[in-house]
Design a protein around this motif. Structure first.
Motif, mmCIF file in Angstrom:
data_model
loop_
_atom_site.group_PDB
_atom_site.id
_atom_site.type_symbol
_atom_site.label_atom_id
_atom_site.label_comp_id
_atom_site.label_asym_id
_atom_site.label_seq_id
_atom_site.Cartn_x
_atom_site.Cartn_y
_atom_site.Cartn_z
ATOM 1 N N THR A 24 0.811 -1.225 0.000
ATOM 2 C CA THR A 24 0.000 0.000 0.000
ATOM 3 C C THR A 24 0.840 1.269 0.000
ATOM 4 O O THR A 24 0.296 2.368 -0.045
ATOM 5 N N GLY A 25 2.163 1.133 0.055
ATOM 6 C CA GLY A 25 3.041 2.292 -0.077
ATOM 7 C C GLY A 25 3.148 2.715 -1.532
ATOM 8 O O GLY A 25 2.608 2.076 -2.440
ATOM 9 N N PHE A 26 3.869 3.794 -1.779
ATOM 10 C CA PHE A 26 3.949 4.352 -3.127
ATOM 11 C C PHE A 26 4.576 3.368 -4.111
ATOM 12 O O PHE A 26 3.993 3.053 -5.161
ATOM 13 N N THR A 27 5.745 2.835 -3.778
ATOM 14 C CA THR A 27 6.414 1.868 -4.653
ATOM 15 C C THR A 27 5.633 0.566 -4.725
ATOM 16 O O THR A 27 5.534 -0.055 -5.792
ATOM 17 N N PHE A 149 15.164 1.279 -8.979
ATOM 18 C CA PHE A 149 16.034 2.185 -9.728
ATOM 19 C C PHE A 149 17.387 2.295 -9.030
ATOM 20 O O PHE A 149 18.398 2.533 -9.673
ATOM 21 N N ASP A 150 17.391 2.173 -7.723
ATOM 22 C CA ASP A 150 18.608 1.835 -6.980
ATOM 23 C C ASP A 150 18.591 0.308 -6.843
ATOM 24 O O ASP A 150 17.808 -0.223 -6.065
ATOM 25 N N CYS A 151 19.338 -0.464 -7.615
ATOM 26 C CA CYS A 151 20.494 -0.036 -8.397
ATOM 27 C C CYS A 151 20.520 -0.770 -9.748
ATOM 28 O O CYS A 151 21.577 -0.999 -10.323
ATOM 29 N N ASP A 307 0.607 10.807 -10.989
ATOM 30 C CA ASP A 307 0.664 9.980 -12.199
ATOM 31 C C ASP A 307 0.947 10.820 -13.441
ATOM 32 O O ASP A 307 1.747 10.432 -14.300
ATOM 33 N N LEU A 308 0.295 11.982 -13.565
ATOM 34 C CA LEU A 308 0.483 12.821 -14.743
ATOM 35 C C LEU A 308 1.927 13.303 -14.846
ATOM 36 O O LEU A 308 2.516 13.311 -15.938
ATOM 37 N N THR A 309 2.512 13.673 -13.713
ATOM 38 C CA THR A 309 3.908 14.119 -13.713
ATOM 39 C C THR A 309 4.832 12.989 -14.134
ATOM 40 O O THR A 309 5.790 13.194 -14.891
ATOM 41 N N MET A 310 4.540 11.785 -13.672
ATOM 42 C CA MET A 310 5.390 10.643 -14.007
ATOM 43 C C MET A 310 5.327 10.301 -15.488
ATOM 44 O O MET A 310 6.322 9.868 -16.072
ATOM 45 N N ASP A 338 9.243 6.851 -15.982
ATOM 46 C CA ASP A 338 9.991 7.597 -14.982
ATOM 47 C C ASP A 338 10.683 6.608 -14.052
ATOM 48 O O ASP A 338 10.471 5.387 -14.130
ATOM 49 N N CYS A 339 11.507 7.123 -13.149
ATOM 50 C CA CYS A 339 12.292 6.255 -12.267
ATOM 51 C C CYS A 339 11.415 5.379 -11.368
ATOM 52 O O CYS A 339 11.757 4.215 -11.100
ATOM 53 N N TYR A 340 10.291 5.900 -10.887
ATOM 54 C CA TYR A 340 9.447 5.126 -9.974
ATOM 55 C C TYR A 340 8.661 4.039 -10.700
ATOM 56 O O TYR A 340 8.559 2.906 -10.219
ATOM 57 N N THR A 341 8.115 4.369 -11.863
ATOM 58 C CA THR A 341 7.426 3.341 -12.645
ATOM 59 C C THR A 341 8.417 2.276 -13.095
ATOM 60 O O THR A 341 8.107 1.077 -13.096
ATOM 61 N N ALA A 342 9.628 2.703 -13.470
ATOM 62 C CA ALA A 342 10.662 1.749 -13.849
ATOM 63 C C ALA A 342 11.042 0.854 -12.676
ATOM 64 O O ALA A 342 11.335 -0.334 -12.859
#
Length: 404
Positions: A24-27, A149-151, A307-310, A338-342
């Motif tokens: 339920t967190g962002f990632t 994304f790390d790493c 979401d739009l920014t990503m 973006d880095c988070y979706t990746a």
């Protein structure tokens, strides 16, 4: 007569392939969205978090009504054991990992469950290596931190350069061009957790490399702004974790090549990003100010870029290697995401690599890095997911070879 308490949702008698913890967190939410797109996982994966209410809301949000749920609290070992005992592989997204990560690793070790996570906290990774690498190797349990994304970009980029070089490498330099969407609360909390928990051993650039293992010939770090290999480069805050991880990969794969990492872009962009990274680093280095900022502005792990920014963000990475004979090998890794979706893609494909390699009986045990654990399996999966990974070789017997 006392009634038996029912589980939060039904679970098949056989193990689930994957369970996402910290769902339920962002990632975690992004990772669940990605796994939902995998038809081969239908009915074979689950989600875990501290709140049943939030888990139910997540299922409704992403349209995953048939996905089983687990209420898990890292401070209550029985709840962690209950979920880890029902999974072939756990994807851990709950952080900061130095605070809540180790109980999940310990439960995976008790139940023979494979583990990947999203951490970039090299302080946590060092502790996991010291505590469990030998045992995991003997028991053939795969523990792979740093699968976000790390790493992954740094680790896979360096891996492909090594594979395509065809001979020993002297140095690999990673250059990251980031069109970022912003930063999540979880990322800020993880950076602060590293600063709060730095031990003497963690200051070493080789903190993740065993003292009796293959060592890099040097451990340089990018400071300031430079022009090299036809590009402007500057300081990149994530390099502190990426460089340590790649050095461990090189050591595990018996390479003594140097690895260093920097940002890249136009001069104005590099100057701006370098100054921003330095300012952030200085502010977060002041303990009382760091704790106040986190408590005041960055509490809550479910908060991140919109979401739009990503959708308007992406990244491009180049990895330039020099071989002992003078060849230059350049691998590029590009993504629309973006880095988070990746990160969700990296986590999902790392866990699927665990399953695939286990079926082929090629899965290695130990506390490993993504490239050391998954190698070409992960490279192929990332390509299939839509990421571009290409290599050009200049010099030697081939003046222009492309690998796609």
């Amino acid at each position: 007569m006392k009634k038996t308490q029912k589980s939060a949702s039904p679970v098949a008698a056989s193990k689930l392939d994957i369970v996402v913890l910290g769902a339920t967190g962002f990632t975690g939410r992004l990772t669940c969205r990605y796994l939902l797109r995998k038809p081969e996982l239908k009915g074979h994966w689950g989600i875990g978090g501290r709140s049943q209410e939030k888990l139910d809301a997540l299922k409704k949000e992403i349209g995953a009504t048939d996905v089983p749920t687990f209420v898990v609290d890292a401070t209550i070992p029985s709840t962690v054991d209950a979920v880890c005992g029902k999974a072939t592989c756990v994807i851990a997204c709950a952080g900061p990992f130095t605070q809540v990560g180790m109980p999940v690793v310990e439960a995976c070790m008790r139940h023979g469950t494979h583990y990947v996570d999203s951490t970039g906290e090299f302080t946590f990774v060092r502790q996991v290596i010291e505590k469990y690498h030998d045992e995991a190797t003997k028991k053939n349990i795969t523990i792979v931190p740093c699968c976000g994304f790390d790493c992954v970009p740094a680790d896979i980029g360096n891996f492909v350069v090594h594979r395509e070089a065809g001979e020993a490498l002297k140095v690999v330099k990673g250059y990251f061009d980031l069109n970022t969407a912003g930063v999540s609360n979880g990322t800020i909390n993880s950076v602060c957790a590293v600063m709060e928990n730095m031990a003497k051993e963690d200051y070493s650039p080789l903190s993740l490399v065993a003292k009796d293992a293959v060592q890099p010939t040097a451990t340089p770090a990018r400071r300031g702004i430079w022009f090299e290999n036809g590009r402007f480069t500057g300081f990149l805050i994530s390099a502190t974790g990426d460089e340590r991880t790649v050095r461990r990969s090189n050591s595990l794969l018996r390479s003594s090549a140097v690895y260093m990492q920097a940002s890249q872009g136009s001069l104005l962009r590099v100057v701006a990003s370098t100054l921003a990274f330095y300012v952030v680093g200085i502010v977060l280095a002041i303990g009382p100010l760091r704790r106040w900022l986190v408590g005041r502005y960055f509490s809550g792990t479910g908060v991140g870029p919109a979401d739009l920014t990503m959708t308007r963000s992406n990244f491009h990475c180049s990895f330039v290697g020099q071989t002992i004979s003078g060849k230059q090998v350049e691998t590029t890794l590009t993504a629309k995401e973006d880095c988070y979706t990746a990160t969700a893609v990296f986590l999902g494909e790392s866990a699927l690599s665990v399953l695939a390699l286990a079926r082929k009986k090629k899965l290695k045990g130990g506390v490993l890095t993504p490239s050391a654990a998954f190698g070409d399996e992960l490279v192929h999966r990332l390509r299939d997911s839509g990421m571009g990974i290409e290599t050009v070789i200049i010099g030697g017997s081939s003046s222009a070879k492309k690998e796609k």
